[in-house]
Design a protein around this motif. Structure first.
Motif, PDB file in Angstrom:
ATOM      1  N   ALA A  50       0.830  -1.204   0.000  1.00 21.44           N
ATOM      2  CA  ALA A  50       0.000   0.000   0.000  1.00 21.44           C
ATOM      3  C   ALA A  50       0.867   1.257   0.000  1.00 21.44           C
ATOM      4  O   ALA A  50       0.507   2.277  -0.602  1.00 21.44           O
TER       5      ALA A  50
ATOM      6  N   ASP B 282       1.893   2.090  -3.365  1.00 16.72           N
ATOM      7  CA  ASP B 282       0.740   2.631  -4.079  1.00 16.72           C
ATOM      8  C   ASP B 282       0.389   4.044  -3.618  1.00 16.72           C
ATOM      9  O   ASP B 282      -0.512   4.675  -4.174  1.00 16.72           O
TER      10      ASP B 282
ATOM     11  N   PHE C 180      -4.967   2.346   3.857  1.00 13.60           N
ATOM     12  CA  PHE C 180      -5.019   0.893   4.020  1.00 13.60           C
ATOM     13  C   PHE C 180      -4.887   0.508   5.492  1.00 13.60           C
ATOM     14  O   PHE C 180      -5.686  -0.269   6.025  1.00 13.60           O
TER      15      PHE C 180
ATOM     16  N   ALA D 248     -10.341  -4.080   3.825  1.00 16.46           N
ATOM     17  CA  ALA D 248      -9.526  -3.588   2.712  1.00 16.46           C
ATOM     18  C   ALA D 248     -10.402  -3.056   1.585  1.00 16.46           C
ATOM     19  O   ALA D 248     -10.110  -2.003   0.991  1.00 16.46           O
TER      20      ALA D 248
ATOM     21  N   PHE E 296      -9.147  -1.444  -1.675  1.00 13.69           N
ATOM     22  CA  PHE E 296      -8.113  -2.436  -1.972  1.00 13.69           C
ATOM     23  C   PHE E 296      -8.751  -3.806  -2.152  1.00 13.69           C
ATOM     24  O   PHE E 296      -9.748  -4.128  -1.497  1.00 13.69           O
TER      25      PHE E 296
ATOM     26  N   MET F 156      -3.729  -8.364  -3.649  1.00  9.97           N
ATOM     27  CA  MET F 156      -2.518  -7.942  -2.940  1.00  9.97           C
ATOM     28  C   MET F 156      -1.740  -9.152  -2.446  1.00  9.97           C
ATOM     29  O   MET F 156      -0.513  -9.237  -2.623  1.00  9.97           O
TER      30      MET F 156
END
Length: 216
Positions: A110, A113, A119, A145, A150, A155
């Motif tokens: 995260a 990103d 997150f 998430a 997310f 992930m």
């Protein structure tokens, strides 16, 4: 000009969790960017730490974190299971650490990103607020998430395919954390000045205001 602060954070640290509401409020109310940078807990970063520390250390943290949460009105319970696999009688830390490696690598992803605060603010309460029986079971983490934008399965798959990429991020975070002048979490760092602890946010705000921090 938007000011920027690094926040070194551990998913096992009660004080890191307790710092999140005020951190989010800071960002909401001010022209401020918080770059949350996950690090491994001291139980992993410093092997044998708990055996060298005073036996009163852990007991005091349990006492103090509970009253800090109560005073601030933050839902709080120590995570079940503990993100660190550790025998709290012998203080031995297990060689295999599936929970904390996963959580910290997710935070590192995260971070890459540019959304690590969002997150972590979604995930950490699942561990700490006492609303679920077992944070690692079912779809608790996935649902949290998702609310933050997310996809947890995506992930996890990316991290499994290239764990070293995210370990490198964590290693760099830990290097910069150590260079900041403090070893504990949460540590906020602004212009190379560390502010350790959720109880130093007022001092951090004072420093930021002296540097021209603007209201939103």
């Amino acid at each position: 000009m938007t000011l920027s602060v690094d926040l070194f954070f551990s998913f096992r640290s009660p004080y890191s969790y307790l710092a999140l509401p005020r951190t989010l409020k800071l960002v909401e109310e001010h022209d401020l960017a918080i770059n949350l940078r996950p690090v491994y807990p001291i139980a992993v970063r410093v092997p044998g730490f708990f055996k060298k520390a005073s036996p009163q250390f852990a007991r005091y943290i349990v006492l103090d974190s509970r009253r800090v949460a109560a005073h601030a009105g933050i839902p709080f319970r120590f995570p079940r299971p503990d993100p660190i696999v550790q025998d709290m009688t012998t203080l031995d830390v297990a060689a295999e650490q599936p929970y904390i490696h996963r959580l910290t690598r997710l935070g590192a992803m995260a971070q890459l990103d540019g959304r690590s605060l969002a997150f972590t603010s979604a995930i950490a309460p699942v561990l700490w607020d006492g609303s679920v029986a077992g944070w690692n079971e079912g779809d608790h983490l996935a649902r949290a998430a998702d609310k933050a934008g997310f996809d947890l399965a995506t992930m996890d798959a990316a991290i499994s395919a290239d764990p070293d990429r995210y370990e490198q991020v964590i290693t760099e975070n830990e290097k910069d954390h150590a260079a900041s002048g403090h070893w504990g979490v949460p540590t906020f760092v602004f212009e190379n000045e560390p502010f350790f602890g959720q109880d130093r946010i007022d001092l951090l705000l004072w420093r930021l205001q002296s540097k021209g921090l603007a209201k939103r």
